[in-house]
Design an enzyme around this catalytic site. Structure first.
Site, PDB file in Angstrom:
ATOM      1  N   ASP A  11      67.524 -11.968  18.857  1.00 46.80           N
ATOM      2  CA  ASP A  11      68.419 -12.981  19.423  1.00 46.80           C
ATOM      3  C   ASP A  11      68.981 -13.882  18.322  1.00 46.80           C
ATOM      4  O   ASP A  11      70.184 -14.175  18.288  1.00 46.80           O
ATOM      5  CB  ASP A  11      67.653 -13.800  20.459  1.00 46.80           C
ATOM      6  CG  ASP A  11      68.534 -14.812  21.178  1.00 46.80           C
ATOM      7  OD1 ASP A  11      69.674 -14.467  21.534  1.00 46.80           O
ATOM      8  OD2 ASP A  11      68.080 -15.945  21.384  1.00 46.80           O
ATOM      9  N   LYS A  66      84.026 -14.561  24.756  1.00 47.82           N
ATOM     10  CA  LYS A  66      82.940 -13.579  24.781  1.00 47.82           C
ATOM     11  C   LYS A  66      82.839 -12.847  23.445  1.00 47.82           C
ATOM     12  O   LYS A  66      83.834 -12.340  22.925  1.00 47.82           O
ATOM     13  CB  LYS A  66      83.159 -12.556  25.895  1.00 47.82           C
ATOM     14  CG  LYS A  66      83.126 -13.131  27.297  1.00 47.82           C
ATOM     15  CD  LYS A  66      83.351 -12.023  28.322  1.00 47.82           C
ATOM     16  CE  LYS A  66      83.313 -12.566  29.743  1.00 47.82           C
ATOM     17  NZ  LYS A  66      83.551 -11.493  30.740  1.00 47.82           N
TER      18      LYS A  66
END
EC number: 3.1.2.2
Length: 237
Positions: free
Chosen positions: A161, A204
């Site tokens: 992450d 995005k």
């Protein structure tokens, strides 16, 4: 935890002083000492070698520092806490004031930098802006164990992450993270996380990465992620 330990030690020292006739340290000097020590730790760059780093991690670090010399790569610094300005901006635009406890927030630290040297997450990230990719060198310490002798999958997911997020180059939040674990990672070993930005659609960001051994022969994990760039005009508040 640290405060309770400090208080306990203070009590022991005070008792010893009374029993042994030793002079007591003036209490009005202690807060200043503690504050200085805390500030020093907070502003320390943790993405630099320390004695717990293995030979493999140090060697890879040196190799990438060489690549930084021509400006094509850069090492990203890493701190236990965000700067005051960053924290204030984030609170202003993206946090609901009703959900924020100022006192607790002032004590907050970055999760991956909350361990003593060598016990948890030891890592450094290098970024190539032109190629829109990063390389994260990661060594997982003994406090990150899952199955005996192996790194916990959640610890690996955390680093994936972070590695993917480092490719975004701005304030983002993770919307989706999909990980395929191929092989378990031996505890205290070094892995290389190669991440890249694949596509950008408005706010995005679509990214992908793989996790490999130092010699690149072993593929440990593959992952894809969707991150959303934060927009102050569309804040949650």
């Amino acid at each position: 935890m640290l405060r309770s330990c400090t208080a306990g030690l203070r009590s022991i020292w005070a008792l010893r002083g009374r029993r042994e006739g030793a002079p007591r340290l003036s209490m009005d000097l202690q807060p200043a000492r503690r504050l200085f020590s805390t500030e020093k730790v907070i502003h320390k760059d943790w993405a630099l070698p320390n004695p717990s780093w293995s030979k493999d991690l140090k060697l890879l670090f040196d190799q990438f520092m060489k690549k930084c010399e021509d400006g094509s790569w850069e090492r990203l610094p890493s701190y236990k806490r965000r700067s005051t300005q960053e924290s204030e901006d984030f609170k202003t635009y993206f946090l609901d004031p009703k959900l924020v406890e100022e006192e607790r927030l002032s004590q907050a630290q970055l999760f991956t930098r909350g361990f003593e040297d060598g016990l948890g997450f030891e890592y450094v990230i290098f970024k190539n802006n032109d190629e829109k990719r990063t390389v994260c060198l990661f060594q997982g310490g003994p406090y990150l164990q899952g199955v005996p002798g192996l790194l916990h999958g959640g610890a690996m997911a955390t680093m994936i992450d972070i590695a993917l997020g480092s490719c975004t180059g701005g304030a983002v939040m993770t919307a989706n993270l999909n990980i395929n674990f191929k092989r378990p990672v031996p505890l205290c070993s070094v892995v290389v996380i190669n991440s890249q930005l694949d596509k950008l659609e408005g706010r995005k960001l679509f990214l992908s990465c793989n996790v490999r051994s130092v010699d690149e022969k072993t593929l440990y994990s593959e992952a894809t992620g969707l991150f959303i760039k934060l927009d102050p005009e569309k804040s949650s508040t």
